[in-house]
Design an enzyme around this catalytic site. Structure first.
Site, PDB file in Angstrom:
ATOM      1  N   MET A   1      46.502  44.734  48.427  1.00 43.89           N
ATOM      2  CA  MET A   1      45.217  44.046  48.381  1.00 43.89           C
ATOM      3  C   MET A   1      44.010  44.980  48.430  1.00 43.89           C
ATOM      4  O   MET A   1      42.901  44.572  48.132  1.00 43.89           O
ATOM      5  CB  MET A   1      45.143  42.996  49.481  1.00 43.89           C
ATOM      6  CG  MET A   1      45.409  43.512  50.863  1.00 43.89           C
ATOM      7  SD  MET A   1      45.113  42.209  52.086  1.00 43.89           S
ATOM      8  CE  MET A   1      46.680  41.420  52.252  1.00 43.89           C
ATOM      9  N   LYS A   2      44.222  46.238  48.767  1.00 42.24           N
ATOM     10  CA  LYS A   2      43.091  47.164  48.817  1.00 42.24           C
ATOM     11  C   LYS A   2      42.769  47.783  47.450  1.00 42.24           C
ATOM     12  O   LYS A   2      41.817  48.543  47.322  1.00 42.24           O
ATOM     13  CB  LYS A   2      43.379  48.314  49.801  1.00 42.24           C
ATOM     14  CG  LYS A   2      43.702  47.875  51.215  1.00 42.24           C
ATOM     15  CD  LYS A   2      42.456  47.591  52.031  1.00 42.24           C
ATOM     16  CE  LYS A   2      42.811  47.384  53.508  1.00 42.24           C
ATOM     17  NZ  LYS A   2      41.896  46.426  54.169  1.00 42.24           N
TER      18      LYS A   2
END
Ligand SMILES: [Zn+2]
Lengths: 528, 338
Positions: free
Chosen positions: B108-109
């Site tokens: 998700m980063k």
């Protein structure tokens, strides 16, 4: 006697949440990294603080990165190879480490392998052109390159790079970072820095960009990563329709937006002067503005308190992190340049003299500003954060303890240290000197984009003003401050580019074909 | 690496890939700063460069690019080429989106993960899909409440599909819930500003004065809960600036927070001016600053009162920002003298 250090924990008001728990943890960790004698309530104990920049450790760390390379877990950085090179090479510049000719040659070879035939640089050889990679590669080449065959600079295909830039330009004044890529202000900053260094600026490239940047400022004062274009640009441009900013105020985007805003000042002056004179009727006449007051408030609020050792955070209610030493710490010079910059004084000489009748011309208002002292943030505290928490004992610098170092944080901690040690500001007399020796013909002769006859003068003007605005920044050596003594000195950093002033001068002199007047160190501001 | 990589043959060993000429990464002889790639990564990227050279867009390209981004989610060229291929072969984009759900949750980063979804949603032109994405980003934000890319993607979804009933309608309640969980989540505060102020007028929010009152009341209530929370104060300031309301409109409220212990009769409930919570640590810096700004805005002789507060901030309450408060003093005095 110095007042005792304020090490009060951030108040939680008896109402802890996920954010305050994280904050408390980090405060405990950071406090443990403050040398005992400084944590002591006895202020006389603050003598002989062991604040040492472990130069040699960091140099060895960077050398290992450069010579031996990176282990397999760095595969995630395969698309950041240009960055890895830039981070390492510019970190060397900060530390004042020179490189031998063979290392520079190998660096140039590695970097040029990332250039694409269709223009621009990719994150690695064979990777698609990308604005961020292009900035990283060109900046790295500024450090290791030189004019002439094999020197790297003349191997940059500037015409094709310009075409690449235009190919990612969007109707709202933003740019995609690559084909099918995202829009954000980092890409914009990278494009403007490169276009300024390489003499690629044109009206066409910059049309709409100031409005885009202004639309990225949030209610907090900092900038977010992009704005939403479609409502305002669904059918031509409707300035009354909202262009909401996507994402909250953030240190990295704020640096990029603010530096972009400075790069654009010559364009804004020329563009809106012309419309006022009725040259291009039918377009919006009001120059876009940003709110410098809320920006400055937000920037200062990003500095952590005593218990956070004065490091910077990147967003409200987030944790301090060494890289924001540069992204936020580096913004203060830029604000300085915006408020008291050489360009404002020379821009409207009639207004200046009207409001300051009787004052000597040009630099009066500027020096008043500088007399405030030196900066609006706590320069000593930021240096302490970097020296006490940012350094990894085994070499390299980092986000925060107990994290590992990496090349990215090594550079941005060192650049932040530089921003806290030195003051680099626009200098009026330097600007005048540069203007006197300016040669418009050679600058035009080496530009890759030509203007129509009617536009020639404005383009010449843009080129000249951009050159002067970018190169008039000089270190005010009287304003140096070194926590731990001058043995901790790192080189001054050019606030717009994150290169040294010298590297910036050399590469720009080449691409604008100018002979630069020699510069004398500026040491005036402390005298008043 | 895992056992998986031992079982799966390299691309160089697969007959169905024998028509592709792998292209090794050229970086000069004896390259500086090399990355020590795994054999699998090197092999896959060699074939990827080969595919680019051929310009092939086909189902097997989807497999190859998926392999690469599994090993390196930040390989933007692989994402870019994958997207081009999906469009070129007319792939099922909804299926692609679902396939990428778990990948997004574990990576998700990474920018590209979110940008890919944005491209897919743009191409799908489906409000159902957009509604599904709101639910998906809510899941991600439940795990990582300040994920910048996710927030910015969610804001894009709302603006791009701009469906009052299906998308915007639940937004304020949802973000209020997040602020309930953590009143210091600045991303959520920004989102609220995005929904209520920056993106036009929501259905039911046509009476802007009422909305202004509601939002001020909301911010004040959250300040009362935890006064030393800059997110709430920033929101409050943002609302005032946006609605062009003078700061002095909040004098009574702010003064409850500029003293060490407010002298209020507890039986008097003033809904417009909620009192600080019991555990509040007062005076709080943001309130002092606000009070000084009120004085400065009022101008005239009030400036001396502002200066007094700025001095106390510089020397006692907020010493880290001493330089800034001194700058404010100088600025404030200059303005009144000219
Ligand atoms: Zn960082």
């Amino acid at each position: 006697m110095a007042p005792a250090r304020d090490l009060r924990p951030t108040p939680t008001d008896g109402y802890p949440t996920a954010t305050s728990f994280l904050q408390q943890d980090i405060e405990d960790t950071l406090l443990a990294h403050l040398p005992q004698c400084l944590a002591s309530p006895d202020p006389t104990a603050t003598q002989n603080v062991p604040a040492v920049l472990q130069r040699n450790n960091h140099m060895q760390y960077l050398l290992r990165n450069l010579r031996q390379g990176f282990p397999q877990r760095y595969t995630g950085q395969d698309a950041s190879q240009a960055w890895l090179m830039y981070w390492i090479l510019q970190a060397f510049s900060c530390l004042g480490v020179g490189m031998d000719g063979e290392t520079k040659r190998r660096a140039r070879e590695k970097l040029l392998a990332m250039q694409n035939e269709s223009g621009g640089f990719g994150g690695g050889p064979g990777q698609a052109s990308h604005l961020l990679a292009t900035y990283a590669a060109v900046s790295a080449l500024a450090v290791v390159g030189e004019p002439g065959p094999g020197g790297g600079w003349d191997d940059i295909d500037r015409k094709k790079m310009y075409d690449f830039f235009m190919s990612v330009k969007q109707p709202d004044g933003s740019f995609l970072v690559c084909h099918h890529g995202e829009v954000d202000v980092r890409g914009l900053y990278c494009l403007l820095a490169v276009a300024t260094l390489l003499n690629l600026l044109t009206q066409e490239l910059l049309e709409g960009v100031p409005e885009f940047i202004a639309s990225c400022q949030t209610y907090e004062g900092g900038f977010g990563n992009a704005s939403f274009p479609d409502w305002a640009f669904s059918n031509g441009y409707d300035p009354t329709t909202p262009r909401p900013v996507l994402g909250e105020a953030h240190g990295g985007y704020t640096f990029c937006a603010l530096a972009s805003w400075l790069f654009l000042q010559p364009y804004i002056r020329i563009r809106y002067q012309s419309t006022a004179a009725g040259i291009s009727a039918g377009v919006n006449h009001v120059p876009p503005t940003i709110n410098v007051r809320t920006l400055l408030r937000w920037l200062t609020n990003m500095q952590g308190t005593g218990i956070e050792l004065g490091g910077f955070k990147g967003r409200t209610n987030k944790l301090v992190d060494g890289c924001y030493s540069w992204w936020v710490g580096g913004c203060f010079s830029l604000v300085d340049g915006l408020l008291g910059g050489a360009s404002t004084a020379t821009r409207e000489p009639s207004n200046e003299t009207a409001t300051h009748a009787g004052n000597p011309p040009a630099s009066t208002e500027d020096s008043e500003w500088h007399d405030i002292d030196d900066a609006i943030f706590n320069r000593e505290a930021l240096q302490e954060y970097i020296l006490f928490a940012g350094q990894h004992p085994a070499g390299g610098l980092r986000d925060k303890p107990p994290k590992h170092p990496d090349s990215y944080h090594t550079l941005y901690c060192l650049a932040g240290l530089s921003a806290a040690q030195h003051r680099v500001v626009p200098d009026h007399s330097r600007r005048d000197d540069l203007l006197r020796s300016w040669n418009a013909d050679t600058a035009r002769g080496t530009a890759v984009v030509t203007a129509s006859a009617g536009e020639q003068e404005r383009l010449d003007n843009l080129r000249q003003e951009s050159f002067l605005d970018a190169l008039c920044w000089l270190e005010d050596e009287g304003a140096d401050k070194f926590v731990g003594g001058s043995a901790n000195r790192v080189n001054a950093t050019q606030p717009l580019f994150n290169l040294t002033v010298t590297h910036t001068e050399l590469i720009m002199a080449h691409f604008y074909q100018q002979r630069l007047p020699s510069r004398l160190p500026k040491t005036t501001s402390k005298s008043s | 690496m895992s056992a998986e990589s031992e079982d799966v043959p390299l691309y160089a060993e697969r007959p169905e890939w024998s028509d592709v000429v792998p292209v090794p990464q050229y970086q000069g002889v004896d390259a500086l700063a090399p990355i020590n790639y795994s054999a699998e990564y090197q092999d896959a990227t060699d074939y990827f460069r080969g595919i680019i050279r051929m310009g092939e867009t086909s189902p097997r390209v989807l497999k190859l690019t998926r392999d690469i981004i599994n090993m390196n989610p930040a390989h933007y060229s692989a994402w870019q080429y994958r997207y081009k291929t999906l469009i070129a072969i007319g792939a099922d984009l909804t299926e692609e989106l679902r396939q990428m759900d778990d990948f997004a949750l574990t990576n998700m980063k990474t920018y590209q993960v979110w940008h890919h979804r944005r491209l897919l949603l743009t191409a799908l032109r489906s409000r159902d899909a957009a509604a599904g994405e709101l639910a998906f980003t809510a899941r991600v934000l439940a795990a990582d409440a300040k994920n910048y890319h996710t927030w910015s993607y969610r804001q894009w979804l709302l603006a791009h599909f701009n469906d009052e009933e299906r998308l915007w309608a639940g937004e304020r309640a949802w973000v209020e819930d997040l602020l309930e969980k953590d009143v210091r989540n600045n991303s959520a505060w920004h989102h609220r500003f995005f929904v209520v102020w920056s993106s036009g007028v929501r259905e039911g929010d046509e009476d802007r004065e009422a909305v202004g009152r509601r939002e001020l009341a909301f911010a004040k209530e959250k300040i009362a809960l935890a006064p030393n929370n800059p997110s709430a104060w920033n929101y409050l300031r943002g609302v005032l600036e946006h609605t062009k309301t003078p700061l002095s409109a909040l004098t009574t409220f702010v003064q409850l927070y500029t003293v060490s212990s407010p002298s209020i009769a507890p039986e008097v409930m003033d809904l417009d001016n909620p009192v600080p919570t019991e555990g509040a640590q007062l005076p709080c810096v943001n309130a002092l600053e606000f009070q000084a700004d009120i004085y400065e805005q009022e101008g005239g002789t009030q400036i001396t009162k502002a200066v007094e507060i700025w001095k106390s901030l510089a020397n006692e309450y907020d010493t880290m920002r001493k330089k800034y408060w001194e700058y404010r003093i100088k600025e404030g005095l200059q303005t009144t003298h000219t």
